[in-house]
Design a protein around this motif. Structure first.
Motif, PDB file in Angstrom:
ATOM      1  N   ASP A 190       0.810  -1.225   0.000  1.00 17.41           N
ATOM      2  CA  ASP A 190       0.000   0.000   0.000  1.00 17.41           C
ATOM      3  C   ASP A 190       0.837   1.266   0.000  1.00 17.41           C
ATOM      4  O   ASP A 190       0.346   2.343  -0.372  1.00 17.41           O
ATOM      5  CB  ASP A 190      -0.935   0.003   1.218  1.00 17.41           C
ATOM      6  CG  ASP A 190      -2.005  -1.067   1.127  1.00 17.41           C
ATOM      7  OD1 ASP A 190      -2.257  -1.551   0.000  1.00 17.41           O
ATOM      8  OD2 ASP A 190      -2.576  -1.433   2.178  1.00 17.41           O
ATOM      9  N   ASP A 191       2.100   1.158   0.413  1.00 17.06           N
ATOM     10  CA  ASP A 191       3.004   2.311   0.414  1.00 17.06           C
ATOM     11  C   ASP A 191       3.889   2.346  -0.827  1.00 17.06           C
ATOM     12  O   ASP A 191       4.855   3.113  -0.885  1.00 17.06           O
ATOM     13  CB  ASP A 191       3.876   2.299   1.670  1.00 17.06           C
ATOM     14  CG  ASP A 191       3.045   2.479   2.940  1.00 17.06           C
ATOM     15  OD1 ASP A 191       2.142   3.338   2.929  1.00 17.06           O
ATOM     16  OD2 ASP A 191       3.297   1.752   3.921  1.00 17.06           O
ATOM     17  N   ALA A 192       3.572   1.505  -1.799  1.00 19.27           N
ATOM     18  CA  ALA A 192       4.300   1.431  -3.076  1.00 19.27           C
ATOM     19  C   ALA A 192       5.741   0.956  -2.903  1.00 19.27           C
ATOM     20  O   ALA A 192       6.626   1.341  -3.671  1.00 19.27           O
ATOM     21  CB  ALA A 192       4.253   2.765  -3.817  1.00 19.27           C
ATOM     22  N   PHE A 193       5.987   0.111  -1.883  1.00 19.28           N
ATOM     23  CA  PHE A 193       7.269  -0.559  -1.748  1.00 19.28           C
ATOM     24  C   PHE A 193       7.162  -1.957  -2.349  1.00 19.28           C
ATOM     25  O   PHE A 193       6.111  -2.612  -2.246  1.00 19.28           O
ATOM     26  CB  PHE A 193       7.699  -0.661  -0.283  1.00 19.28           C
ATOM     27  CG  PHE A 193       8.300   0.600   0.259  1.00 19.28           C
ATOM     28  CD1 PHE A 193       9.644   0.881   0.046  1.00 19.28           C
ATOM     29  CD2 PHE A 193       7.528   1.505   0.972  1.00 19.28           C
ATOM     30  CE1 PHE A 193      10.207   2.046   0.540  1.00 19.28           C
ATOM     31  CE2 PHE A 193       8.091   2.677   1.476  1.00 19.28           C
ATOM     32  CZ  PHE A 193       9.435   2.954   1.256  1.00 19.28           C
ATOM     33  N   ILE A 194       8.254  -2.417  -2.952  1.00 18.59           N
ATOM     34  CA  ILE A 194       8.255  -3.738  -3.568  1.00 18.59           C
ATOM     35  C   ILE A 194       8.255  -4.815  -2.485  1.00 18.59           C
ATOM     36  O   ILE A 194       8.995  -4.729  -1.501  1.00 18.59           O
ATOM     37  CB  ILE A 194       9.486  -3.918  -4.481  1.00 18.59           C
ATOM     38  CG1 ILE A 194       9.464  -2.892  -5.615  1.00 18.59           C
ATOM     39  CG2 ILE A 194       9.528  -5.331  -5.048  1.00 18.59           C
ATOM     40  CD1 ILE A 194      10.672  -2.958  -6.528  1.00 18.59           C
ATOM     41  N   VAL A 195       7.412  -5.829  -2.684  1.00 15.55           N
ATOM     42  CA  VAL A 195       7.336  -6.982  -1.786  1.00 15.55           C
ATOM     43  C   VAL A 195       7.764  -8.224  -2.568  1.00 15.55           C
ATOM     44  O   VAL A 195       7.252  -8.466  -3.662  1.00 15.55           O
ATOM     45  CB  VAL A 195       5.902  -7.162  -1.239  1.00 15.55           C
ATOM     46  CG1 VAL A 195       5.820  -8.385  -0.344  1.00 15.55           C
ATOM     47  CG2 VAL A 195       5.460  -5.900  -0.480  1.00 15.55           C
ATOM     48  N   PRO A 196       8.694  -9.059  -2.046  1.00 15.25           N
ATOM     49  CA  PRO A 196       9.411  -8.897  -0.772  1.00 15.25           C
ATOM     50  C   PRO A 196      10.478  -7.812  -0.801  1.00 15.25           C
ATOM     51  O   PRO A 196      10.823  -7.263   0.236  1.00 15.25           O
ATOM     52  CB  PRO A 196      10.027 -10.275  -0.543  1.00 15.25           C
ATOM     53  CG  PRO A 196      10.204 -10.838  -1.907  1.00 15.25           C
ATOM     54  CD  PRO A 196       9.027 -10.347  -2.703  1.00 15.25           C
ATOM     55  N   GLY A 197      11.038  -7.511  -1.962  1.00 15.26           N
ATOM     56  CA  GLY A 197      11.913  -6.359  -2.122  1.00 15.26           C
ATOM     57  C   GLY A 197      13.142  -6.369  -1.244  1.00 15.26           C
ATOM     58  O   GLY A 197      13.653  -7.420  -0.828  1.00 15.26           O
ATOM     59  N   LEU A 198      13.623  -5.153  -0.918  1.00 14.56           N
ATOM     60  CA  LEU A 198      14.778  -4.996  -0.030  1.00 14.56           C
ATOM     61  C   LEU A 198      14.706  -3.688   0.759  1.00 14.56           C
ATOM     62  O   LEU A 198      15.687  -3.244   1.343  1.00 14.56           O
ATOM     63  CB  LEU A 198      16.097  -5.069  -0.815  1.00 14.56           C
ATOM     64  CG  LEU A 198      16.263  -4.248  -2.101  1.00 14.56           C
ATOM     65  CD1 LEU A 198      16.436  -2.775  -1.828  1.00 14.56           C
ATOM     66  CD2 LEU A 198      17.433  -4.772  -2.903  1.00 14.56           C
TER      67      LEU A 198
END
Length: 209
Positions: A190-198
């Motif tokens: 929802d915060d536009a961070f990549i999941v799982p990402g880094l």
């Protein structure tokens, strides 16, 4: 995805696993970012045109291959793109470097430009946009838009990890821009961070988290 190369080299994938780990130090994060940048640079430049030149070895004269035409211009998106491009410059030290400063507006996630500086002959060079993380794609699209405004005609993009949403946005608006990445992750939260990402690559590279 068409126009997108996922680099599955074992060294790239191994280092990507290491850099995802939330427990590594800022120093280790920067070092891995630089190393992955160098490895991805090898892939994004694989098809550069060559020309034959004459050289003299200690034993004989010979014809040998050399990169043809104008050299590259790397375009890191500030902040984390600077460390990422350092590894590329170790591999191609003659490349020019343009800089584009973009930040993501926290409410709308739109890209806001605060700095741009590039060589005057962009139209004669291969421009490689360097962004460690491709999330919404808004900053990457803004960077490509700006380069095209300044005359760039041959543009590629390299990132460490990408979200499908970002890839689709860049490719949808700029289908002429081919892309290289080490991974395409599940998607955005929802915060536009990549999941799982880094996490936030800039914060992790410079200890500002």
């Amino acid at each position: 995805m068409e126009g997108v190369t996922v680099v599955d080299h074992p060294l790239v994938q191994h280092k990507l696993t290491l850099i995802r780990d939330k427990s590594i130090s800022t120093k280790s994060f920067r070092e891995l970012l630089k190393e992955i940048g160098m490895l991805l640079c090898y892939e994004v430049t694989r098809d550069l045109p060559l020309t034959e030149v004459e050289v003299e070895t200690p034993l004989a004269r010979m014809q040998s291959a050399k990169i043809a035409g104008k050299k590259l211009v790397f375009v890191p998106v500030l902040r984390a793109g600077v460390t990422f491009v350092d590894g590329m410059l170790d591999l191609v030290p003659t490349a020019r470097v343009a800089h584009i400063g973009l930040y993501r507006e926290p409410q709308t996630f739109t890209a806001v430009e605060y700095f741009f500086k590039a060589p005057s002959d962009l139209h004669e060079r291969l421009a490689v946009v360097v962004t460690p993380v491709l999330a919404t794609g808004n900053s990457a699209v803004a960077a490509v838009d700006r380069l095209k405004e300044r005359g760039a005609k041959d543009i590629r993009m390299v990132c460490m990890i990408a979200a499908p949403e970002g890839v689709e946005r860049v490719r949808g608006l700029h289908p002429d821009v081919t892309m290289w990445t080490a991974a395409i992750d599940e998607g955005l939260d929802d915060d536009a961070f990549i999941v799982p990402g880094l996490g936030d690559a800039g914060d992790r590279a410079y200890g500002t988290r």
